[in-house]
Design a protein around this motif. Structure first.
Motif, PDB file in Angstrom:
ATOM      1  N   THR A   2       0.829  -1.216   0.099  1.00  0.00           N
ATOM      2  CA  THR A   2       0.035  -0.101   0.142  1.00  0.00           C
ATOM      3  C   THR A   2       0.832   1.225  -0.038  1.00  0.00           C
ATOM      4  O   THR A   2       2.082   1.252   0.416  1.00  0.00           O
ATOM      5  N   TYR A  10      -6.169   4.533   6.470  1.00  0.00           N
ATOM      6  CA  TYR A  10      -6.552   3.659   7.625  1.00  0.00           C
ATOM      7  C   TYR A  10      -6.249   3.860   8.966  1.00  0.00           C
ATOM      8  O   TYR A  10      -6.782   3.084   9.986  1.00  0.00           O
ATOM      9  N   LEU A  24       1.286  -2.459   5.624  1.00  0.00           N
ATOM     10  CA  LEU A  24      -0.126  -2.947   5.355  1.00  0.00           C
ATOM     11  C   LEU A  24       0.449  -3.519   3.908  1.00  0.00           C
ATOM     12  O   LEU A  24       0.936  -3.106   3.011  1.00  0.00           O
ATOM     13  N   ARG A  26      -2.594  -5.195   0.934  1.00  0.00           N
ATOM     14  CA  ARG A  26      -3.963  -5.242   0.507  1.00  0.00           C
ATOM     15  C   ARG A  26      -4.348  -6.644  -0.145  1.00  0.00           C
ATOM     16  O   ARG A  26      -3.578  -7.302  -0.828  1.00  0.00           O
ATOM     17  N   MET A  31      -7.127  -5.912   4.575  1.00  0.00           N
ATOM     18  CA  MET A  31      -6.013  -5.419   4.621  1.00  0.00           C
ATOM     19  C   MET A  31      -5.400  -6.226   5.726  1.00  0.00           C
ATOM     20  O   MET A  31      -5.575  -6.209   6.808  1.00  0.00           O
TER      21      MET A  31
END
Length: 354
Positions: A2, A10, A24, A26, A31
Motif C-alpha cells: 500500500t 486507515y 499494510l 492489501r 488489509m
C-alpha cells in the motif's frame, strides 16, 4: 503493498484498536496489518446499522451455542466490534496465513461445518400459509419473468439474417435450457404442495455466501469460517444451493464427489423430501445461463464474441453438471444420522434471533 496515503487513510480506523501499522498489505477487501503487537486482518464492508448489529450478534451467538470454528472479531478499545467510517464498515480479526496442506480436504471440512451450524440452529417454524404462499409466488413470478425475457431474446435473434456467434450458441442449447427451467418450476410447485399438505417448514442460520474461500485455517490446522456479513435465517437449502452452484464450475468436479459432500452435510441435517425437491429446484433453474445473456446485452461492445461465447459455454457445461448431480441425488436416500450427531433444535424467542 500500500501507499503512504493508504496507510494514512486507515489510521482513523486502526486508532480505534490502538494499532500502529509497520506495514499494510492489501488482499482484496482485506488489509493485512502488521504491527509490533502482531498481525491482523482488517475487513472492509458495506453494512447498514441493522446489518452491523445482526452481523456481530451472529458471531457472538455461534460461540454461545457451541460453534467455535468462526474467525473471532476483536473489539475496539471502546468495546465495539465494528468501526463505521463514512459509508464503509470495518472489523478486525486475527490473520491466519494460508496453508496449502489443508486444501485437499477443504470442501469436506466446509460442508461439515455448515452442517454443524445448521444442526445447532435448526428450528421447526410455526407453519404460516401466508409466508409459504408469498415465498412461492415471489420466486415463481421472478422465474417466469426471466423465462419470458429469454424467450424474447430468442425470438429477436431468430428474426435476424445474420446471428452473432453468441446468439447461435445460445439458440443451439435453447430447448435444453427451457427444459431445465420447466423442471425447476415443477419442483418448486411440488415443494409448495408438500408444504401445504404437511404443514411444516424448517429454518436454520444460513451463512449466506458459502464458498471455499470463506474457510481458512489457524496455525494448528483447524478450519474456521469467516464472512458472515450476509447471514440470514432461512431454509437450509439456501446455503447448499449457493455452494453447489459454484462447486460445479470447479475443474475437479464430479457428481460422485458432489454426492459425498452432500452426504457429509446430511450426517448433521438430513433433508426432508420437500427440502430436497426445493434444493433440486434451486439448482436446476438456469439463472447462470440467463445472466450470461444479460452480460451479452450490456457488454457486447466491450467484450469480444470469443469471450462472451466462452462464458456462455462454461455456464452451460456447469448446468449439465448440475443436471447429472440432481439425477444422482434423486436416486439415493440420505445417509442415516450418526450417534451423537442428531440435530439440536434450539427453540428461542424473537429477541434471540438465532
Amino acid at each position: 503493498m500500500t501507499t503512504e496515503r493508504e496507510t494514512l487513510n486507515y489510521g482513523p480506523v486502526l486508532f480505534h484498536y490502538d494499532l500502529f501499522p509497520e506495514k499494510l498489505e492489501r488482499h482484496g477487501r482485506v488489509m493485512k496489518v502488521i504491527t509490533k503487537r502482531g498481525t491482523f486482518a482488517l475487513k472492509e464492508a458495506e453494512m447498514s446499522e441493522d446489518e452491523r448489529n445482526w452481523f456481530t450478534h451472529v458471531i457472538q451467538r455461534l460461540s454461545e451455542i457451541g460453534f467455535h470454528q468462526v474467525v473471532p472479531l476483536y473489539p475496539t478499545k471502546f468495546g465495539d466490534y465494528t468501526v463505521q467510517l463514512g459509508s464503509k464498515t470495518y472489523y478486525l480479526m486475527p490473520w491466519f496465513a494460508s496453508d496449502d496442506r489443508n486444501e485437499k480436504g477443504k470442501e469436506e471440512i466446509l460442508l461439515d461445518q455448515i452442517g454443524r451450524i445448521h444442526a445447532l440452529t435448526l428450528k421447526e417454524q410455526d407453519f404460516s400459509n401466508e409466508v409459504v404462499e408469498h415465498s412461492y409466488q415471489f420466486l415463481m413470478n421472478r422465474w417466469e419473468n426471466r423465462q419470458f425475457e429469454m424467450e424474447r431474446f430468442t425470438e429477436e435473434a431468430e428474426q435476424k439474417t445474420y446471428m452473432s456467434p453468441f446468439e447461435l450458441t445460445y439458440l443451439s442449447h435453447f430447448h435444453q435450457i427451457m427444459r431445465m427451467t420447466e423442471e425447476a418450476k415443477r419442483r418448486l410447485k411440488d415443494w409448495y404442495d408438500t408444504c401445504q399438505r404437511e404443514k411444516r417448514y424448517r429454518s436454520v442460520l444460513c451463512h449466506g455466501k458459502v464458498s471455499r474461500n470463506h474457510l481458512i485455517f489457524n496455525p494448528t490446522g483447524e478450519g474456521h469460517l469467516l464472512n458472515f456479513e450476509k447471514a440470514v435465517l432461512d431454509t437450509p437449502v439456501r446455503d447448499l444451493a449457493v455452494y453447489f452452484r459454484r462447486a460445479v464450475h470447479q475443474r475437479e468436479w464430479s457428481k460422485e464427489h458432489g454426492k459425498q459432500l452432500l452426504d457429509i452435510y446430511e450426517k448433521h441435517v438430513p433433508l426432508l423430501n420437500e427440502e430436497r425437491g426445493l434444493f433440486i429446484s434451486y439448482l436446476s433453474y438456469p439463472e447462470p445461463v440467463f445472466n450470461a445473456v444479460d452480460l451479452y446485452y450490456h457488454k457486447r461492445n466491450q467484450l469480444s464474441q470469443i469471450e462472451l461465447v466462452h462464458r456462455l459455454e462454461k455456464r452451460i457445461r456447469a448446468m449439465k453438471n448440475i443436471r447429472d448431480f440432481c439425477e444422482l441425488i434423486m436416486q439415493t436416500p440420505p445417509p442415516p444420522l450418526e450417534m451423537g450427531n442428531a440435530p439440536t433444535k434450539i427453540h428461542i424467542n424473537d429477541e434471540d434471533h438465532i
